[in-house]
Scaffold this active site. Structure first.
Site, PDB file in Angstrom:
ATOM      1  N   GLY A 185       0.769  -1.244   0.000  1.00  0.00           N
ATOM      2  CA  GLY A 185       0.000   0.000   0.000  1.00  0.00           C
ATOM      3  C   GLY A 185       0.798   1.290   0.000  1.00  0.00           C
ATOM      4  N   GLU A 188       3.999   4.148   5.987  1.00  0.00           N
ATOM      5  CA  GLU A 188       2.738   3.396   5.824  1.00  0.00           C
ATOM      6  C   GLU A 188       1.728   4.183   5.007  1.00  0.00           C
ATOM      7  OE1 GLU A 188       1.281   0.725   6.031  1.00  0.00           O
ATOM      8  OE2 GLU A 188       1.815  -0.475   7.782  1.00  0.00           O
ATOM      9  N   ASP A 189       0.868   3.471   4.310  1.00  0.00           N
ATOM     10  CA  ASP A 189      -0.239   4.132   3.626  1.00  0.00           C
ATOM     11  C   ASP A 189      -1.306   4.551   4.627  1.00  0.00           C
ATOM     12  OD1 ASP A 189      -0.881   1.488   4.219  1.00  0.00           O
ATOM     13  OD2 ASP A 189      -1.854   1.069   2.320  1.00  0.00           O
ATOM     14  N   ASP A 213      -4.687   1.851  10.734  1.00  0.00           N
ATOM     15  CA  ASP A 213      -6.088   1.571  11.063  1.00  0.00           C
ATOM     16  C   ASP A 213      -6.135   1.103  12.522  1.00  0.00           C
ATOM     17  OD1 ASP A 213      -8.799   1.011  10.841  1.00  0.00           O
ATOM     18  OD2 ASP A 213      -8.563  -0.725   9.545  1.00  0.00           O
ATOM     19  N   LYS A 251      -6.540   6.554  10.717  1.00  0.00           N
ATOM     20  CA  LYS A 251      -7.923   6.431  11.202  1.00  0.00           C
ATOM     21  C   LYS A 251      -7.881   6.422  12.722  1.00  0.00           C
ATOM     22  CE  LYS A 251      -9.887   3.579   7.486  1.00  0.00           C
ATOM     23  NZ  LYS A 251     -10.377   2.219   7.193  1.00  0.00           N
ATOM     24  N   PHE A 260     -13.979   3.006   4.877  1.00  0.00           N
ATOM     25  CA  PHE A 260     -13.061   2.370   3.941  1.00  0.00           C
ATOM     26  C   PHE A 260     -12.567   3.373   2.892  1.00  0.00           C
ATOM     27  CE2 PHE A 260     -11.576  -0.240   0.466  1.00  0.00           C
ATOM     28  CZ  PHE A 260     -10.804  -1.157   1.155  1.00  0.00           C
ATOM     29  N   LEU A 261     -11.241   3.438   2.738  1.00  0.00           N
ATOM     30  CA  LEU A 261     -10.596   4.367   1.813  1.00  0.00           C
ATOM     31  C   LEU A 261      -9.887   3.603   0.703  1.00  0.00           C
ATOM     32  CD1 LEU A 261      -9.074   6.728   4.529  1.00  0.00           C
ATOM     33  CD2 LEU A 261     -11.240   7.003   3.313  1.00  0.00           C
ATOM     34  N   ARG A 273      -5.325   0.821  -6.630  1.00  0.00           N
ATOM     35  CA  ARG A 273      -4.078   1.370  -6.089  1.00  0.00           C
ATOM     36  C   ARG A 273      -3.510   2.495  -6.947  1.00  0.00           C
ATOM     37  NH1 ARG A 273      -2.340  -2.023  -1.956  1.00  0.00           N
ATOM     38  NH2 ARG A 273      -2.619  -4.257  -2.257  1.00  0.00           N
TER      39      ARG A 273
END
Ligand code: IMP
Ligand code: MG
Length: 176
Positions: free
Chosen positions: A46, A100-101, A104, A132, A153-154, A166
């Site tokens: 990601g 990191e993308d 969560d 998040k 959700f993204l 992606r």
């Protein structure tokens, strides 16, 4: 509005806002790590797009490494995550910046911290595109954040839905 697989998404963070946030964070990193030759650790898959743009905006000497986190997808999260480096990486006495993308629950991050901690790094910090905050269940600090987001959700800019999306240059959110 776009359709990816069976779901509809709408733009959540446009390109220019992503670029501006990356410039800001890369500026902070460039000051802090000007003389420490840090190792940016891109968490695949990601983070590839974020890491690429972040590194272009980072102005000091540095290295980049790639690590893949494999969790038990599709099943209840056990908190168990395995890591595989692409090639050999030396963490000993290095200033590491995890890239990191999205953070969560933070389970992946916690596992990565524990993994890296066994390899005698000098320091470990975290840099993420998205955070998040309401979903976060760990206590580790998230040091560099481009955007705090809703707990939905993204997709896009590296993040996928079922392997797709992606390549989108913006961040999208589920349109429910
Ligand atoms: P964690 O819950 O912090 O361990 O997140 C683990 C991984 O789940 C992230 O690195 C992403 O790859 C993925 N993930 C979490 N939230 C989202 C999302 O909203 N869209 C796409 N992937 C996500
Ligand atoms: Mg990830």
């Amino acid at each position: 509005m776009i359709q990816v697989r069976d779901k509809a998404f709408r733009v959540y963070i446009p390109k220019d806002e992503i670029s501006a946030a990356i410039e800001r964070v890369a500026g902070d990193l460039s000051k802090t790590y000007a003389n420490s030759d840090p190792l940016f650790l891109c968490v695949l898959n990601g983070a590839f797009m974020f890491c690429s743009d972040l590194m272009k905006a980072f102005t000091s000497p540095s290295e980049i490494g790639f690590i893949k986190a494999a969790s038990y997808e599709g099943m209840e999260s056990t908190g168990k995550v395995k890591f595989h480096e692409a090639g050999q990486l030396n963490y000993n006495n290095r200033d590491i910046i995890i890239v990191e993308d999205i953070i969560d629950t933070g389970n992946t991050l916690k596992a990565l911290y524990e993994y890296l901690g066994k390899h005698n790094p000098k320091s470990i910090k975290v840099c993420t595109l998205l955070f998040k905050k309401q979903a976060y269940q760990q206590s580790l600090p998230i040091d560099y954040v481009c955007f705090e987001t809703e707990n939905k959700f993204l997709l896009g800019y590296g993040l996928d839905y079922d392997g797709y999306g992606r390549n989108l240059p913006e961040v999208y959110i589920l349109n429910d």
